[in-house]
Structure formats: C-alpha cells, structure tokens
Design an enzyme around this catalytic site. Structure first.
Site, short mmCIF file in Angstrom:
data_model
loop_
_atom_site.label_atom_id
_atom_site.label_comp_id
_atom_site.label_asym_id
_atom_site.label_seq_id
_atom_site.Cartn_x
_atom_site.Cartn_y
_atom_site.Cartn_z
N ASN A 123 0.85 -1.20 0.00
CA ASN A 123 0.00 0.00 0.00
C ASN A 123 0.88 1.25 0.00
O ASN A 123 2.10 1.15 0.04
CB ASN A 123 -0.98 -0.02 1.18
CG ASN A 123 -0.27 0.02 2.52
OD1 ASN A 123 0.31 1.03 2.89
ND2 ASN A 123 -0.29 -1.10 3.24
N ARG A 124 0.25 2.40 -0.09
CA ARG A 124 0.98 3.64 -0.31
C ARG A 124 1.54 4.30 0.95
O ARG A 124 2.02 5.42 0.89
CB ARG A 124 0.09 4.65 -1.04
CG ARG A 124 -0.30 4.22 -2.43
CD ARG A 124 -1.05 5.35 -3.12
NE ARG A 124 -1.76 4.86 -4.29
CZ ARG A 124 -1.20 4.63 -5.47
NH1 ARG A 124 0.09 4.86 -5.64
NH2 ARG A 124 -1.92 4.19 -6.47
#
Ligand code: CTP
Ligand code: CA
Length: 234
Positions: free
Chosen positions: A34-35
């Site tokens: 994920n970011r």
C-alpha cells in the site's frame, strides 16, 4: 517543538511504534502493498526519543531509524504482529498500515506468465484475512501489562458517513486509548508533508483537531495528549 529533557514524562518509558505499509507475499518476488510512506510513524518515534523514551521502531520501510531508536525491520503483517506483541511497550503506537488481507498461499517459486495460446488465463490470487494486531494488543491487556495503545485510522468519507463518523466507530470497535484519524485518498496525506488529523479518545466527545500541520507537529500533539491520558491512569 520542545527541547529534549530527561524530566519529561516519557523518560525511561518503553515506547513501541510501528510504521509503514506491510508487504504480503504473492511469490518470492512480488507482494501486495500500500501507499503508506511510514513518515508519520518515524516522526512519532523520533519525537518520543527526543522526549527521553526508550523507543523500538518496527518498520516495513527501508529508512534508517531516527537517532536513539532501535529498528526492527519487518515485511508482513504476521512478522509485524510477532514483533509488536513481543516488544513489551508501555506505550504502543500502531501507525503502520497493516494489510487487511494476504495471499492465502504464496507461491514457492516465481509465478510464470504462460506463453501458450492454450494458456490465456490470468491467475486468481486467493486472499485470507490478516489478524487485527491492534485488536489483539487491546485484548492482551490486563494485569501488570497495561500499555497505553494508540491506533491510527486512515479514512475516506463514504455514503455511510464522513471521516469523523467512521473514526468514532473505529475507536469504539478497537478499544484503544487514542485514535489518530486522518483523511486519505487522491493524494491526501499518503506521502504528503502537511495534513490534518483528529485525535479521539474514549469517554469524551471532544475531538482535538491538529493541522494542517507537519508530521513532526502531529507527532508532538500525539505525545502531548498521550501525556494527559497516561497521567490520569497512574
Ligand atoms: N490494524 C492492525 N491490524 C490490521 C489492520 C489494522 O493492527 N490487520 C491497525 C492499524 O495499524 C491502525 C488501526 O488498526 O492503527 C486502524 O487501521 P484501519 O485500516 O484504519 O482499520 P481496520 O480495522 O482495518 O478497518 P478498515 O480498513 O475496514 O477501515
Ligand atoms: Ca484496514
């Protein structure tokens, strides 16, 4: 923010911070991620060390630990769970973006594309739920081990409610002592330098709004409010 001082309430306390997004293996070379940049967790760890705490930073991010923090590198949610449950913090800050799901059975060797005309299908990756580490930490409390537990909530508003509505529900569901809620989506917060967060505690409708502020200033606000919470409990 304030100068480090040994008279601070965190002096000698064990603080455990998790940071970054977990990486869930698909095969030996690929993962689901994920970011999360890990920056907020690093800022929280740095500020705790400045205030005299003994800090363990459990991180998925390939960034050196801030001065005075011990780094425990992890990748997956399962590794992060093991590390945080055995770290023994007086205060535990779950800033990591833990994947909710992981591939059920990571492939032992690299998944091949397949070249034959009779082999046109894309693989389907089956997912299973990861353990909820924050909920496990709350459930494990009691007796002499009662850490002060801080959760984070990355929320987008949706048809069911705005960011604060979701955050209140999450605080109630998780049972932690402080929830740091921020709005995410479309370049908001993840990887950005300034953001606005809402600090929510059980037993009060009062919401402390911090920002737009740097991650360092947000970290300072988290430790300021944690000081009040900790002093009430002792
Ligand atoms: N968290 C955790 N273990 C998980 C998922 C989340 O410990 N498997 C922690 C995060 O580190 C964060 C908090 O729980 O401190 C909230 O994470 P969030 O993703 O916002 O909440 P979820 O309960 O996973 O709910 P949802 O993603 O559906 O909003
Ligand atoms: Ca989640």
């Amino acid at each position: 923010s304030a100068q480090p001082t040994t008279s601070e309430y965190l002096a000698g306390r064990r603080v455990v911070v998790t940071a970054g997004g977990t990486r869930e293996a698909i095969d030996p070379v690929r993962f689901i991620g994920n970011r999360s940049s890990g920056k907020q967790g690093y800022a929280v760890a740095r500020e705790a060390a400045r205030r005299g705490a003994q800090v363990t930073l459990i991180s998925t991010v390939d960034t050196p630990a801030p001065e005075g923090c011990d780094l425990v590198p992890v990748e997956s949610a399962e590794q992060l769970r093991e590390a945080v449950l055995s770290a023994g913090g007086d205060v535990i800050v779950m800033a990591a973006a833990v994947a909710d799901f992981r591939p059920a059975t990571p492939a032992a060797s690299k998944i091949k594309k397949g070249y034959g005309a009779d082999d046109p299908d894309a693989p389907v990756i089956e997912l299973v739920r990861n353990p909820d580490i924050l909920a496990d930490l709350v459930a494990a409390r009691g007796g002499e081990r009662t850490p002060y537990i801080v959760g984070f909530a990355a929320e987008t508003g949706d048809a069911d409610g705005d960011v604060l509505t979701h955050a209140r529900e999450k605080l109630a569901r998780k049972g932690c002592d402080l929830l740091v809620a921020n709005e995410v989506g479309d370049g908001v917060t993840f990887g950005q330098d300034d953001s606005t967060v809402y600090l929510l505690r059980p037993g009060t409708d009062e919401v402390v709004t911090v920002g737009p502020a740097s991650k360092d200033d947000i970290a300072a606000a988290i430790w300021d409010i944690t000081r009040v919470g900790l002093s009430r409990r002792i």
